[in-house]
Motif scaffolding. Structure first.
Motif, PDB file in Angstrom:
ATOM      1  N   HIS A  17      -0.624   8.213   7.451  1.00 32.73           N
ATOM      2  CA  HIS A  17      -1.057   9.286   6.560  1.00 32.73           C
ATOM      3  C   HIS A  17       0.060   9.828   5.687  1.00 32.73           C
ATOM      4  N   LEU A  18       1.313   9.452   6.001  1.00 35.04           N
ATOM      5  CA  LEU A  18       2.437   9.903   5.192  1.00 35.04           C
ATOM      6  C   LEU A  18       3.070   8.730   4.444  1.00 35.04           C
ATOM      7  N   LYS A  19       3.600   9.025   3.267  1.00 35.11           N
ATOM      8  CA  LYS A  19       4.358   8.023   2.530  1.00 35.11           C
ATOM      9  C   LYS A  19       5.751   7.903   3.135  1.00 35.11           C
ATOM     10  N   THR A  20       6.560   7.020   2.568  1.00 31.88           N
ATOM     11  CA  THR A  20       7.882   6.760   3.149  1.00 31.88           C
ATOM     12  C   THR A  20       8.845   7.932   3.004  1.00 31.88           C
ATOM     13  N   ASP A  21       8.490   8.947   2.188  1.00 32.05           N
ATOM     14  CA  ASP A  21       9.358  10.126   2.094  1.00 32.05           C
ATOM     15  C   ASP A  21       9.140  11.068   3.267  1.00 32.05           C
ATOM     16  N   GLY A  22       8.108  10.790   4.071  1.00 32.64           N
ATOM     17  CA  GLY A  22       7.822  11.601   5.249  1.00 32.64           C
ATOM     18  C   GLY A  22       7.175  12.935   4.944  1.00 32.64           C
ATOM     19  N   SER A  72      18.306  -6.788   9.256  1.00 36.49           N
ATOM     20  CA  SER A  72      17.539  -6.415   8.063  1.00 36.49           C
ATOM     21  C   SER A  72      16.253  -7.224   7.953  1.00 36.49           C
ATOM     22  N   LYS A  73      16.296  -8.481   8.363  1.00 32.82           N
ATOM     23  CA  LYS A  73      15.103  -9.330   8.336  1.00 32.82           C
ATOM     24  C   LYS A  73      14.035  -8.792   9.275  1.00 32.82           C
ATOM     25  N   ILE A  74      14.449  -8.386  10.469  1.00 28.93           N
ATOM     26  CA  ILE A  74      13.504  -7.850  11.448  1.00 28.93           C
ATOM     27  C   ILE A  74      12.940  -6.516  10.978  1.00 28.93           C
ATOM     28  N   LEU A  75      13.797  -5.658  10.427  1.00 27.61           N
ATOM     29  CA  LEU A  75      13.325  -4.359   9.951  1.00 27.61           C
ATOM     30  C   LEU A  75      12.355  -4.519   8.783  1.00 27.61           C
ATOM     31  N   ARG A  76      12.606  -5.474   7.915  1.00 34.56           N
ATOM     32  CA  ARG A  76      11.671  -5.731   6.814  1.00 34.56           C
ATOM     33  C   ARG A  76      10.312  -6.170   7.351  1.00 34.56           C
ATOM     34  N   ASN A  77      10.337  -6.971   8.402  1.00 33.02           N
ATOM     35  CA  ASN A  77       9.098  -7.423   9.020  1.00 33.02           C
ATOM     36  C   ASN A  77       8.319  -6.242   9.587  1.00 33.02           C
ATOM     37  N   PHE A  78       9.021  -5.334  10.270  1.00 30.40           N
ATOM     38  CA  PHE A  78       8.369  -4.144  10.809  1.00 30.40           C
ATOM     39  C   PHE A  78       7.819  -3.264   9.686  1.00 30.40           C
ATOM     40  N   ALA A  79       8.563  -3.180   8.585  1.00 30.21           N
ATOM     41  CA  ALA A  79       8.106  -2.376   7.450  1.00 30.21           C
ATOM     42  C   ALA A  79       6.827  -2.957   6.849  1.00 30.21           C
ATOM     43  N   SER A  80       6.725  -4.287   6.836  1.00 32.40           N
ATOM     44  CA  SER A  80       5.533  -4.933   6.287  1.00 32.40           C
ATOM     45  C   SER A  80       4.297  -4.669   7.141  1.00 32.40           C
ATOM     46  N   GLY A 113       3.829  -1.667   8.635  1.00 26.02           N
ATOM     47  CA  GLY A 113       3.532  -0.247   8.583  1.00 26.02           C
ATOM     48  C   GLY A 113       4.104   0.521   9.755  1.00 26.02           C
ATOM     49  N   ILE A 114       5.090  -0.062  10.443  1.00 31.12           N
ATOM     50  CA  ILE A 114       5.736   0.603  11.575  1.00 31.12           C
ATOM     51  C   ILE A 114       6.869   1.508  11.093  1.00 31.12           C
ATOM     52  N   ILE A 115       7.604   1.038  10.109  1.00 33.48           N
ATOM     53  CA  ILE A 115       8.695   1.810   9.516  1.00 33.48           C
ATOM     54  C   ILE A 115       8.586   1.689   7.996  1.00 33.48           C
ATOM     55  N   GLY A 116       9.405   2.453   7.293  1.00 30.68           N
ATOM     56  CA  GLY A 116       9.416   2.368   5.837  1.00 30.68           C
ATOM     57  C   GLY A 116      10.617   3.099   5.266  1.00 30.68           C
ATOM     58  N   LYS A 117      10.958   2.803   4.029  1.00 30.86           N
ATOM     59  CA  LYS A 117      12.069   3.492   3.351  1.00 30.86           C
ATOM     60  C   LYS A 117      11.757   3.606   1.864  1.00 30.86           C
ATOM     61  N   ASN A 118      12.364   4.602   1.231  1.00 36.87           N
ATOM     62  CA  ASN A 118      12.177   4.811  -0.201  1.00 36.87           C
ATOM     63  C   ASN A 118      13.124   3.954  -1.031  1.00 36.87           C
ATOM     64  N   LYS A 119      14.401   4.017  -0.685  1.00 37.39           N
ATOM     65  CA  LYS A 119      15.411   3.285  -1.460  1.00 37.39           C
ATOM     66  C   LYS A 119      16.564   2.914  -0.546  1.00 37.39           C
ATOM     67  N   GLY A 120      17.487   2.133  -1.092  1.00 37.48           N
ATOM     68  CA  GLY A 120      18.609   1.658  -0.301  1.00 37.48           C
ATOM     69  C   GLY A 120      18.285   0.327   0.354  1.00 37.48           C
ATOM     70  N   LYS A 121      19.328  -0.294   0.899  1.00 40.73           N
ATOM     71  CA  LYS A 121      19.166  -1.594   1.542  1.00 40.73           C
ATOM     72  C   LYS A 121      19.158  -1.428   3.056  1.00 40.73           C
ATOM     73  N   TRP A 122      18.439  -2.328   3.706  1.00 40.25           N
ATOM     74  CA  TRP A 122      18.384  -2.283   5.163  1.00 40.25           C
ATOM     75  C   TRP A 122      19.768  -2.560   5.775  1.00 40.25           C
ATOM     76  N   GLU A 123      20.638  -3.193   5.005  1.00 41.20           N
ATOM     77  CA  GLU A 123      21.981  -3.491   5.497  1.00 41.20           C
ATOM     78  C   GLU A 123      22.955  -2.334   5.296  1.00 41.20           C
ATOM     79  N   ASP A 124      22.544  -1.321   4.541  1.00 40.60           N
ATOM     80  CA  ASP A 124      23.420  -0.193   4.213  1.00 40.60           C
ATOM     81  C   ASP A 124      23.370   0.861   5.321  1.00 40.60           C
ATOM     82  N   LEU A 125      24.514   1.214   5.866  1.00 35.10           N
ATOM     83  CA  LEU A 125      24.581   2.179   6.969  1.00 35.10           C
ATOM     84  C   LEU A 125      24.033   3.548   6.603  1.00 35.10           C
ATOM     85  N   GLU A 126      24.063   3.895   5.307  1.00 33.72           N
ATOM     86  CA  GLU A 126      23.610   5.221   4.876  1.00 33.72           C
ATOM     87  C   GLU A 126      22.127   5.268   4.519  1.00 33.72           C
TER      88      GLU A 126
END
Length: 214
Positions: free
Chosen positions: A35-40, A145-153, A155-168
C-alpha cells in the motif's frame, strides 16, 4: 460479484480498462503489491485500484489458477499460483538474505511509529548480516545487489534512487516479508543456523530452500 467478469469489465471506461491490465501485469510480475510506495509515505495507486476492484481482479486471476488475497492486517496484496511447477525457489544464499531481511524487519518495525514498513541503509543491512551470524564477513557486492534486485522485483523491498551496491543507499522493507517468510519458517531457519554454527560447517546450510518457495 454481480454478473460475470466480462460484463463487469465492460462496465469500466477505457482508461480504467488499461489501468486494470497494467495492474494485472504488475501482480503477475511482482507477486506482492504494497500500500506504500518506495518512499514509505505515499500511497500506491495500483494497490488502491486493485482493492477498489478486488472482486473483478479476483475473478480474472481465478481463470488462470491464481489466488489473489488481500491481507488487510498488513495492507498487502499477494498473488499465488496453485501449480507447483509455477512456484519459484531461492538458492541457499538468497534464502539466507531473505532470513536477514525478516530479522531486520522485525527489529526495526518496533521502532517505527505509524508505519508498517521500515527503511534502512545498505551499510546497516550489511552490518546486520554479520551481527545475525548470517555472514561472517562483508558480502560480495555484485552478488548481494543481484539478490536484492530480485527481492525488489517481487515487492519485498524497494528503493527510490541510488545503487544497491552503494553503502548510503536507503531501501524499504515491506511487510510482505511476513508472507514470504512466516514466523514458523523463521524459527526453523534460525534453529538451522544455530546448529550449523555449532558444527562449524561453513560449506553447507541446513536451511531448506522450500521455505522460500512462492
Amino acid at each position: 460479484m454481480k454478473g460475470n467478469f466480462c460484463e463487469e469489465f465492460d462496465f469500466l471506461n477505457e482508461e480504467k480498462k488499461q489501468y486494470f491490465k497494467s495492474c494485472v501485469a504488475k501482480l503477475l510480475n511482482q507477486t506482492y503489491l504494497n500500500h506504500l510506495k518506495t518512499d514509505g509515505v505515499s500511497f500506491n495507486e495500483d494497490y488502491l485500484f486493485v482493492v477498489e476492484n478486488f472482486s473483478l481482479f479476483q475473478a480474472y486471476f481465478t481463470f488462470g489458477g491464481y489466488e489473489l488475497t488481500h491481507h488487510q492486517e498488513i495492507n498487502v496484496l499477494s498473488l499465488q499460483n496453485s501449480f507447483s511447477f509455477a512456484k519459484r525457489k531461492f538458492d541457499k544464499e538468497s534464502t539466507l538474505y531473505l532470513l536477514g531481511l525478516r530479522l531486520l524487519f522485525d527489529e526495526k518495525i518496533k521502532e517505527s511509529v505509524g508505519s508498517s514498513a521500515v527503511t534502512v541503509r545498505i551499510s546497516e543491512w550489511i552490518d546486520k548480516l554479520i551481527d545475525y551470524g548470517i555472514k561472517d564477513r562483508k558480502p560480495n557486492f555484485q552478488s548481494m545487489s543481484k539478490i536484492l534486485r530480485n527481492f525488489a522485483s517481487l515487492g519485498i523491498i524497494g528503493k527510490n534512487k541510488g545503487k544497491w551496491e552503494d553503502l548510503e543507499t536507503l531501501f524499504i522493507i515491506y511487510p510482505a516479508i511476513l508472507l514470504l517468510l512466516p514466523l514458523e519458517n523463521l524459527e526453523s531457519a534460525l534453529a538451522s543456523i544455530e546448529q550449523e554454527e555449532k558444527a562449524n560447517d561453513s560449506t553447507e546450510t541446513a536451511i531448506d530452500d522450500s521455505l522460500a518457495i512462492l
